[in-house]
Write a protein that holds these residues in place. Structure first.
Motif, PDB file in Angstrom:
ATOM      1  N   SER A  28       0.450  -0.993  -0.689  1.00  0.00           N
ATOM      2  CA  SER A  28      -0.135   0.134  -0.254  1.00  0.00           C
ATOM      3  C   SER A  28       0.748   1.101  -0.296  1.00  0.00           C
ATOM      4  CB  SER A  28      -1.010  -0.071   1.442  1.00  0.00           C
ATOM      5  OG  SER A  28      -0.076  -0.007   2.433  1.00  0.00           O
ATOM      6  N   SER A  29       2.679   1.204   0.234  1.00  0.00           N
ATOM      7  CA  SER A  29       2.955   2.294   0.793  1.00  0.00           C
ATOM      8  C   SER A  29       3.567   2.767  -1.321  1.00  0.00           C
ATOM      9  CB  SER A  29       3.985   2.344   1.847  1.00  0.00           C
ATOM     10  OG  SER A  29       5.226   1.166   1.260  1.00  0.00           O
ATOM     11  N   VAL A  30       3.588   1.355  -2.119  1.00  0.00           N
ATOM     12  CA  VAL A  30       4.195   2.547  -3.288  1.00  0.00           C
ATOM     13  C   VAL A  30       3.339   3.083  -4.309  1.00  0.00           C
ATOM     14  CG1 VAL A  30       4.708   0.985  -5.164  1.00  0.00           C
ATOM     15  CG2 VAL A  30       4.700  -0.313  -3.406  1.00  0.00           C
ATOM     16  N   LYS A  51       2.616   4.475 -12.565  1.00  0.00           N
ATOM     17  CA  LYS A  51       2.403   5.501 -11.597  1.00  0.00           C
ATOM     18  C   LYS A  51       1.077   4.543 -10.427  1.00  0.00           C
ATOM     19  CE  LYS A  51       1.102   9.836  -9.968  1.00  0.00           C
ATOM     20  NZ  LYS A  51       1.060  11.157 -10.196  1.00  0.00           N
ATOM     21  N   TYR A  52       0.878   4.775  -9.745  1.00  0.00           N
ATOM     22  CA  TYR A  52       0.218   3.398  -9.025  1.00  0.00           C
ATOM     23  C   TYR A  52      -1.349   4.384  -9.160  1.00  0.00           C
ATOM     24  CZ  TYR A  52       2.433  -0.656  -7.866  1.00  0.00           C
ATOM     25  OH  TYR A  52       2.900  -2.021  -7.959  1.00  0.00           O
ATOM     26  N   SER A  53      -1.743   5.199  -8.699  1.00  0.00           N
ATOM     27  CA  SER A  53      -3.054   6.382  -8.838  1.00  0.00           C
ATOM     28  C   SER A  53      -3.330   6.447 -10.097  1.00  0.00           C
ATOM     29  CB  SER A  53      -1.996   7.626  -8.177  1.00  0.00           C
ATOM     30  OG  SER A  53      -1.482   8.428  -8.839  1.00  0.00           O
ATOM     31  N   ASP A  54      -2.967   6.669 -10.982  1.00  0.00           N
ATOM     32  CA  ASP A  54      -3.349   6.890 -12.542  1.00  0.00           C
ATOM     33  C   ASP A  54      -2.955   5.643 -13.101  1.00  0.00           C
ATOM     34  OD1 ASP A  54      -1.679  10.116 -13.075  1.00  0.00           O
ATOM     35  OD2 ASP A  54      -1.096   8.574 -13.437  1.00  0.00           O
ATOM     36  N   HIS A  55      -1.786   5.071 -12.810  1.00  0.00           N
ATOM     37  CA  HIS A  55      -1.997   3.645 -14.178  1.00  0.00           C
ATOM     38  C   HIS A  55      -1.099   4.960 -15.194  1.00  0.00           C
ATOM     39  CE1 HIS A  55      -3.507   0.047 -13.099  1.00  0.00           C
ATOM     40  NE2 HIS A  55      -4.264   0.906 -12.225  1.00  0.00           N
ATOM     41  N   SER A  56      -0.757   5.742 -15.092  1.00  0.00           N
ATOM     42  CA  SER A  56       0.096   6.594 -16.054  1.00  0.00           C
ATOM     43  C   SER A  56       1.444   6.107 -16.427  1.00  0.00           C
ATOM     44  CB  SER A  56      -0.001   7.792 -16.192  1.00  0.00           C
ATOM     45  OG  SER A  56       1.007   8.288 -14.549  1.00  0.00           O
ATOM     46  N   THR A  57       2.364   6.348 -17.487  1.00  0.00           N
ATOM     47  CA  THR A  57       3.275   5.801 -17.439  1.00  0.00           C
ATOM     48  C   THR A  57       4.016   6.179 -18.207  1.00  0.00           C
ATOM     49  OG1 THR A  57       2.680   4.954 -19.715  1.00  0.00           O
ATOM     50  CG2 THR A  57       1.664   3.003 -18.122  1.00  0.00           C
ATOM     51  N   GLN A 100       7.441   7.807  -2.253  1.00  0.00           N
ATOM     52  CA  GLN A 100       7.483   8.796  -2.232  1.00  0.00           C
ATOM     53  C   GLN A 100       5.799   9.297  -3.114  1.00  0.00           C
ATOM     54  OE1 GLN A 100      10.747  10.340  -3.876  1.00  0.00           O
ATOM     55  NE2 GLN A 100      11.513   9.480  -1.520  1.00  0.00           N
ATOM     56  N   PRO A 101       5.092  10.261  -2.669  1.00  0.00           N
ATOM     57  CA  PRO A 101       4.077  10.975  -3.492  1.00  0.00           C
ATOM     58  C   PRO A 101       4.458  11.959  -4.801  1.00  0.00           C
ATOM     59  CG  PRO A 101       4.621  12.305  -1.589  1.00  0.00           C
ATOM     60  CD  PRO A 101       5.159  11.107  -1.884  1.00  0.00           C
ATOM     61  N   VAL A 102       5.807  12.332  -4.544  1.00  0.00           N
ATOM     62  CA  VAL A 102       6.571  12.873  -5.956  1.00  0.00           C
ATOM     63  C   VAL A 102       7.621  12.021  -6.268  1.00  0.00           C
ATOM     64  CG1 VAL A 102       7.165  14.852  -7.551  1.00  0.00           C
ATOM     65  CG2 VAL A 102       5.534  14.619  -5.186  1.00  0.00           C
ATOM     66  N   LEU A 103       7.585  11.064  -7.179  1.00  0.00           N
ATOM     67  CA  LEU A 103       8.529  10.479  -7.210  1.00  0.00           C
ATOM     68  C   LEU A 103      10.232  11.223  -8.092  1.00  0.00           C
ATOM     69  CD1 LEU A 103       9.614   7.976  -8.725  1.00  0.00           C
ATOM     70  CD2 LEU A 103       9.568   8.595 -10.691  1.00  0.00           C
ATOM     71  N   ARG A 104      10.640  10.941  -6.727  1.00  0.00           N
ATOM     72  CA  ARG A 104      12.286  11.223  -6.333  1.00  0.00           C
ATOM     73  C   ARG A 104      13.542  10.524  -6.751  1.00  0.00           C
ATOM     74  NH1 ARG A 104      10.238  15.183  -3.436  1.00  0.00           N
ATOM     75  NH2 ARG A 104      10.213  17.226  -4.435  1.00  0.00           N
ATOM     76  N   VAL A 105      12.942   8.990  -5.851  1.00  0.00           N
ATOM     77  CA  VAL A 105      14.110   8.258  -5.920  1.00  0.00           C
ATOM     78  C   VAL A 105      13.563   6.929  -5.510  1.00  0.00           C
ATOM     79  CG1 VAL A 105      14.655   8.354  -3.439  1.00  0.00           C
ATOM     80  CG2 VAL A 105      16.064   7.338  -4.805  1.00  0.00           C
ATOM     81  N   TYR A 106      13.753   6.246  -6.492  1.00  0.00           N
ATOM     82  CA  TYR A 106      13.016   4.213  -6.305  1.00  0.00           C
ATOM     83  C   TYR A 106      13.843   3.438  -4.383  1.00  0.00           C
ATOM     84  CZ  TYR A 106      11.260   5.035 -10.369  1.00  0.00           C
ATOM     85  OH  TYR A 106      10.700   5.146 -11.329  1.00  0.00           O
ATOM     86  N   ASN A 107      13.933   3.793  -3.877  1.00  0.00           N
ATOM     87  CA  ASN A 107      13.806   3.519  -2.338  1.00  0.00           C
ATOM     88  C   ASN A 107      13.756   1.031  -2.234  1.00  0.00           C
ATOM     89  OD1 ASN A 107      11.280   4.054  -2.825  1.00  0.00           O
ATOM     90  ND2 ASN A 107      10.610   4.959  -0.503  1.00  0.00           N
ATOM     91  N   TYR A 108      13.467   0.840  -3.366  1.00  0.00           N
ATOM     92  CA  TYR A 108      13.168  -0.154  -3.322  1.00  0.00           C
ATOM     93  C   TYR A 108      13.588  -1.214  -4.172  1.00  0.00           C
ATOM     94  CZ  TYR A 108      10.826   0.655   1.273  1.00  0.00           C
ATOM     95  OH  TYR A 108       9.594   0.761   2.022  1.00  0.00           O
ATOM     96  N   TRP A 109      14.964  -2.034  -4.214  1.00  0.00           N
ATOM     97  CA  TRP A 109      15.217  -2.613  -5.890  1.00  0.00           C
ATOM     98  C   TRP A 109      14.765  -3.722  -5.475  1.00  0.00           C
ATOM     99  CZ3 TRP A 109      16.355   0.446  -9.933  1.00  0.00           C
ATOM    100  CH2 TRP A 109      16.887   1.834  -9.810  1.00  0.00           C
ATOM    101  N   GLY A 110      14.558  -4.416  -7.177  1.00  0.00           N
ATOM    102  CA  GLY A 110      14.715  -6.191  -6.946  1.00  0.00           C
ATOM    103  C   GLY A 110      15.673  -6.961  -7.466  1.00  0.00           C
TER     104      GLY A 110
END
Length: 119
Positions: A28-30, A51-57, A100-110
């Motif tokens: 839920s935090s993504v 983007k999760y909120s609106d599925h924009s790519t 983050q609500p505004v994308l600045r950095v990816y804080n989780y990596w696979g």
């Protein structure tokens, strides 16, 4: 948040491959999910994000029109459909998440999944 990428393999040029990234933990935090790749001897580069909120790519120019990023809410999985693959697409592909609500950095990596495209 934990990310598990899969689906890599060896394919011939012109063929397709679909990568999957299973998201677990505090899903839920993504807010954003992205795909990156790193070829031997090169720096890691951005491929696509959703983007999760609106599925924009958004896509890197190198893959625009060939790759598609999508999300399956029920399965908590993000996909990267790769069509018309080229040898230059050969790389280790990584999925990443941002809370983050505004994308600045990816804080989780696979972990990465290897994609090899033969000519």
């Amino acid at each position: 948040v934990q990310l598990q990428a899969s689906g890599g393999g060896l394919v011939q040029a012109g063929h397709s491959l679909r990568l999957s990234c299973a998201v677990s933990g505090r899903t839920s935090s993504v807010r954003f999910m992205g795909w990156f790749r790193q070829a031997p001897g090169k720096e890691r580069e951005f491929v696509a994000r959703i983007k999760y909120s609106d599925h924009s790519t958004y896509y890197a120019d190198l893959v625009k029109g060939r790759f598609t990023i999508s999300r399956d809410n029920a399965k908590n999985t993000v996909y990267l459909q790769m069509n018309s693959l080229k040898p230059d697409d050969t790389a280790v592909y990584y999925c990443a998440a941002s809370s983050q609500p505004v994308l600045r950095v990816y804080n989780y990596w696979g972990q990465g999944t290897q994609v090899t495209v033969s000519s």
